[in-house]
Design an enzyme around this catalytic site. Structure first.
Site, PDB file in Angstrom:
ATOM      1  N   ASP A  80       0.843  -1.189   0.000  1.00 46.89           N
ATOM      2  CA  ASP A  80       0.000   0.000   0.000  1.00 46.89           C
ATOM      3  C   ASP A  80       0.883   1.246   0.000  1.00 46.89           C
ATOM      4  O   ASP A  80       2.004   1.225  -0.509  1.00 46.89           O
ATOM      5  CB  ASP A  80      -0.917  -0.027   1.232  1.00 46.89           C
ATOM      6  CG  ASP A  80      -2.280   0.572   0.958  1.00 46.89           C
ATOM      7  OD1 ASP A  80      -2.346   1.786   0.719  1.00 46.89           O
ATOM      8  OD2 ASP A  80      -3.277  -0.165   0.989  1.00 46.89           O
ATOM      9  N   ASN A 215     -14.531  -0.328  -5.744  1.00 47.71           N
ATOM     10  CA  ASN A 215     -15.656   0.530  -5.381  1.00 47.71           C
ATOM     11  C   ASN A 215     -16.324   1.211  -6.569  1.00 47.71           C
ATOM     12  O   ASN A 215     -16.831   2.315  -6.457  1.00 47.71           O
ATOM     13  CB  ASN A 215     -15.170   1.618  -4.414  1.00 47.71           C
ATOM     14  CG  ASN A 215     -14.497   1.023  -3.206  1.00 47.71           C
ATOM     15  OD1 ASN A 215     -14.978   0.064  -2.628  1.00 47.71           O
ATOM     16  ND2 ASN A 215     -13.366   1.593  -2.827  1.00 47.71           N
ATOM     17  N   SER A 282     -11.458  -1.568   0.485  1.00 48.72           N
ATOM     18  CA  SER A 282     -10.103  -1.703   1.019  1.00 48.72           C
ATOM     19  C   SER A 282     -10.133  -2.129   2.471  1.00 48.72           C
ATOM     20  O   SER A 282      -9.345  -2.979   2.908  1.00 48.72           O
ATOM     21  CB  SER A 282      -9.367  -0.362   0.927  1.00 48.72           C
ATOM     22  OG  SER A 282      -8.920  -0.108  -0.373  1.00 48.72           O
TER      23      SER A 282
END
Length: 437
Positions: A80, A215, A282
Site C-alpha cells: 500500500d 468501489n 479496502s
C-alpha cells in the site's frame, strides 16, 4: 486503482496512469533514486472524549474470537502507501518493511527500506490498523488480529502510479519476507500478466492472498472483473454497510468470495495519535486479512487454501444465500475459528472432545464377590425362616412334638366335614336351610 481509499474515489486509473500500466511498465515517469518527503501528509483527529468500544468488536464478535486466537506468530503484508509505525496503537506490531520506487534501469524500480513513519496518504496505515492495531484502553481501537505483525510494502510513487513490475515485485517481496497473509487493497479492471504471475507464485508458496473487490459498482467496467481480486486463489472481498446490506459502490460478480464492513469506519491515521473515518472495500479486505491471521495463528498446520475455505464456509450469508455482491457472506472471525469442515477436523485437536474407549465386557461380579454374596444370602434366609417358624415350634413343643391335644389339654380344632356328594354334577347340593343347628 486502490480498492477503497474512500467510497467516492474511483478505482479506474486516470488516463496517464492507465497508459502506464497498459504499457506493462516499459514507459516510466521521471527517475527517482529515493522516495521524496510527503508534500502533503494526511493526519487525523483524536477520538471524542468518552468514546465507547470500536463498533467492529461487537459487529464481528471479536472478543469471543480473541479467546481462541489473536494472530500471534502470523505476519500480514500490507502492500500500500506505507504504514506509520509511530502511532501508539501500532507500537510493536509493524516490522521494517520495504519500499519500491520507479527508476530508469533494466528492472524499472529500486527497493529500499522505508522510514518507519513514511505514509503520505494514510491509506496503508488505516489498513494496517484494521488488521493488527493493538487493543487501546477501553477497546476504543483495535485490529481484528491484535497479536499479528504487519510487514509494510510501500509503493513510494503512489499505488495509482505503480507499474505492473513494481506491483509484481512487491508481492514477491512479501512472500520472501515470510508473510502468511498478503493484503492487496487495490484493484484494476485489466488482467496484467506480471501481477497475475506474482499472485500465482504467492498462492503456490502457501500464502493467503486477500484483495479488495473495488468501489466502482461495476459501472463502465468491461466484463465486471477487477484484479487481482478476480484471480484464482485470491479471496475477493466486497463491502457491506453497518446494516449488513451490500454497499452500492462495491463491485459485484461471481468472483466475489465474501464481504466485510466498509462504511464509516474509524481507522488509525498517520502523523501522530489521531484517527480518521474511511469507507470502501479496502477496509473490508483488511478485516478478512485479519481473520485469516487469526485462523493461521490457531491452526498453523492448515494450508492457505484450507484457511480460505474456512473463511467462506463460516461466513454469515447476506440475503439468505450466496450472491454476487457479498459472495458466501459476511466474514465471521469466531465462526472461522470454530468451524470444523471435513478437511480441517484432523488439524483441530483442541476443538474436539476426546472420546474414551468403551470398557471391556467383563462380568459385574468376580468369583470371590459372588461367593460372599451367596453365603450372606443363605444366612439371611435361615434367619427369616427361623423367625417365621418360631410360633409353630412353640405349639409343637407344648404337645410334646405329638399330634393331638396340646400340653394344656386343649383339643386341636376339628376339620370341617367333607361334603362331596353334591360335586358329582347332580342337583343334590344341600339346602343350607336344612342344616342342623
Amino acid at each position: 486503482m486502490r480498492g477503497g481509499h474512500a467510497v467516492r474515489r474511483r478505482l479506474l486509473l486516470p488516463g496517464a496512469a492507465a497508459l502506464l500500466l497498459a504499457a506493462g511498465g516499459l514507459a516510466h515517469p521521471p527517475a527517482a533514486d529515493a522516495a521524496e518527503p510527503c508534500r502533503r501528509a494526511v493526519t487525523g483527529e483524536e477520538l471524542p472524549s468518552g468514546a465507547g468500544p470500536l463498533p467492529l468488536i461487537e459487529q464481528l464478535g471479536l472478543r469471543q474470537a480473541w479467546d481462541l486466537a489473536t494472530g500471534s506468530g502470523v505476519t500480514v503484508a500490507v502492500i500500500d502507501s506505507g504504514v506509520d509505525a509511530r502511532h501508539p496503537d501500532l507500537t510493536g506490531s509493524v516490522r521494517r518493511g520495504s519500499e519500491f520506487t520507479i527508476v530508469r534501469d533494466a528492472t524499472g524500480y529500486s527497493r529500499t527500506t522505508p522510514e518507519p513513519e513514511q505514509d503520505c496518504e494514510g491509506h496503508g496505515t488505516a489498513v494496517a490498523g484494521l488488521v493488527a492495531a493493538r487493543r487501546a484502553e477501553g477497546d476504543r481501537m483495535t485490529g481484528v488480529a491484535p497479536g499479528a505483525a504487519v510487514y509494510p510494502v510501500r509503493i513510494a510513487d503512489g499505488v495509482e502510479r505503480a507499474t505492473t513490475e513494481i506491483l509484481a515485485a512487491a508481492i514477491d517481496d512479501a512472500v520472501a519476507a515470510g508473510a502468511g497473509v498478503i493484503n492487496l487493497s487495490l484493484a484494476v479492471p485489466t488482467d496484467y500478466e506480471p501481477i497475475r504471475e506474482a499472485v500465482a507464485r504467492a498462492v503456490e508458496a502457501d500464502v493467503v492472498v486477500v484483495a479488495a473487490a473495488g468501489n466502482e459498482g461495476n459501472q463502465g467496467i468491461s466484463g465486471g472483473r477487477m484484479y487481482p481480486a478476480a484471480y484464482d486463489g485470491v479471496l475477493a472481498v466486497g463491502a457491506v454497510g453497518n446494516d449488513g446490506q451490500p454497499l452500492d459502490s462495491s463491485n459485484a460478480g461471481p468472483w466475489v468470495d465474501l464481504a466485510g464492513y466498509g462504511a464509516d469506519l474509524a481507522v488509525v491515521a498517520p502523523g501522530g495519535t489521531g484517527y480518521r473515518v474511511e469507507s470502501g472495500t479496502s477496509f473490508a479486505a483488511a478485516q478478512v486479512s485479519g481473520t485469516a491471521a487469526l485462523v493461521r495463528s490457531r491452526f498453523p498446520g492448515l494450508t492457505a487454501a484450507e484457511v480460505a475455505r474456512r473463511l467462506t464456509d463460516s461466513a454469515t450469508p447476506v440475503g439468505g444465500g450466496r450472491n454476487d455482491r457479498t459472495g458466501a457472506g459476511l466474514v465471521d472471525p469466531f465462526g472461522a475459528l470454530t468451524d470444523l469442515g471435513p478437511a480441517e477436523a484432523a488439524e483441530a485437536p483442541a476443538a474436539r472432545v476426546p472420546v474414551r474407549p468403551l470398557p471391556p465386557d467383563e462380568p459385574l461380579l468376580g468369583p470371590t464377590t459372588a461367593t460372599a454374596l451367596a453365603v450372606s444370602g443363605g444366612l439371611l434366609l435361615a434367619v427369616v425362616l427361623g423367625l417365621l417358624g418360631a410360633p409353630a415350634a412353640r405349639r409343637a413343643a407344648r404337645r410334646g412334638w405329638r399330634t393331638g391335644p396340646d400340653a394344656a389339654g386343649d383339643p386341636l380344632p376339628a376339620a370341617a366335614p367333607a361334603r362331596l356328594d353334591w360335586l358329582d354334577g347332580g342337583d343334590s347340593r344341600p339346602d343350607p336351610r336344612n342344616r342342623k343347628r
